[in-house]
Design an enzyme around this catalytic site. Structure first.
Site, PDB file in Angstrom:
ATOM      1  N   LYS A 190      10.550  49.285   7.631  1.00 29.52           N
ATOM      2  CA  LYS A 190      11.927  49.420   7.132  1.00 29.52           C
ATOM      3  C   LYS A 190      12.721  50.479   7.909  1.00 29.52           C
ATOM      4  CE  LYS A 190      10.600  47.696   2.607  1.00 29.52           C
ATOM      5  NZ  LYS A 190      10.120  47.989   1.259  1.00 29.52           N
ATOM      6  N   VAL A 236       2.685  50.342   2.062  1.00 27.34           N
ATOM      7  CA  VAL A 236       1.518  50.137   1.207  1.00 27.34           C
ATOM      8  C   VAL A 236       0.254  49.748   1.986  1.00 27.34           C
ATOM      9  CG1 VAL A 236       2.804  49.664  -0.925  1.00 27.34           C
ATOM     10  CG2 VAL A 236       2.174  47.757   0.592  1.00 27.34           C
TER      11      VAL A 236
END
Ligand code: GLN
Length: 303
Positions: A66, A257
């Site tokens: 991101k 994650v």
């Protein structure tokens, strides 16, 4: 700075945390990963890179992507993104739906999933192939042409992607996606599936420490925009733990994650740490501990 000695001390400090936490169980392809991995790399602004532990082992970059998505859109499109996504911490989980309806389909920031989907949508409109343009960027900047997608992780996310689909369809209902929802989701899952090592990621993020100049010497972003990406990483890059991360580490950081965290010491170096055991907010337990140890040992934080 003797990076090797520092990294060895940092790794020893973080060692008791390795294996703690949980893998990203909601993505089946990541659920079975061995929690014992730990690696860390430092890419100095001079282009050299030093590492410890599993620093050359590829892992799923997940939401670390991101940070690159935001940089790629700002580089092509300037400020217009901010009409479609905010830049305030959300205080909610990275995949939360609650705020999005109250706030009329405008995500709080580009680093929660909803915001990243908007960034991916914009990158898709700007490039015609959002995930491949990100992969090309990461190959070039890391100097590693073998950086690649992991099709198993991408399809695992897609098959279990109801939550991200809900976020995307809700935003589409507010007119905040330009491309079809399945297209946006597809590129988002592919970009999250990119597999890289700490070495590759630290080098790929070097422009964030080098005022916008990449490892190949080209200017990727104006210095002003690098300041902005780093500011959003500091305030939003670790979701509802951004305050705690700033308190402990004191650097702009972006977690994923897969257990990776990219952190920036502006003007000095980028750091990437990986260990797959996650805390309840989805940040690597040993990774945060290692970055805490690094900034405590060196005194290199932005504060
Ligand atoms: N691909 C993951 C998801 O969409 C990314 C989340 C993360 O790394 N925080 O849920």
């Amino acid at each position: 700075m003797d990076y090797q000695a520092v990294l060895e001390e940092v790794a020893a400090t973080a060692a008791p945390q390795v294996g703690r936490g949980q893998p990203a169980g909601y993505i089946p392809a990541l659920a079975g990963v061995d929690l014992g991995g730990f690696g860390m790399a430092v890419a100095d602004v001079d282009g050299s890179v030093t590492g410890v532990g599993d620093w050359q082992v590829p892992f799923s970059i997940q939401s670390v992507s991101k940070a690159f998505g935001l940089a790629l859109v700002l580089a092509r499109d300037g400020e217009s993104l901010w009409g479609r996504v905010g830049r305030e911490p959300s205080g909610t989980a990275f995949n939360s739906l609650v705020q999005l309806e109250y706030e009329n389909g405008i995500p709080r920031n580009p680093f929660i999933n909803a915001g990243a989907l908007v960034v991916t949508d914009r990158l898709q409109s700007l490039t015609g192939d959002a995930s491949t343009s990100m992969l090309d960027f990461l190959c070039t900047q890391s100097g590693n042409p073998a950086v690649s997608f992991d099709p198993q992780v991408a399809s695992s996310e897609s098959e279990h992607g109801d939550r991200n689909a809900a976020l995307a369809y809700l935003m589409a209902s507010y007119g905040n996606l330009d491309n079809p929802v399945p297209t946006v989701l597809d590129h988002y899952f592919w970009q999250c599936s990119i597999s890289m090592s700490c070495r590759d990621l630290a080098l790929a993020g070097s422009f964030l420490a080098r005022q916008g100049v990449g490892t190949d010497g080209s200017r990727l972003l104006p210095a002003r925009d690098v300041k902005r990406v780093n500011a959003v990483m500091l305030t939003c890059g670790t979701y509802d733990a951004a305050g705690d991360f700033a308190y402990r580490v004191g650097l702009p950081g972006k977690s994923g994650v897969g257990g990776g965290i990219l952190a920036v010491v502006p003007g000095r170096c980028t750091l990437c740490v990986w260990s797959p055991g996650l805390d309840l907010r989805g940040n690597s337990v040993a990774g945060v501990a290692a970055l805490d140890a690094f900034t405590s040992l060196t005194g290199w934080s932005v504060f």
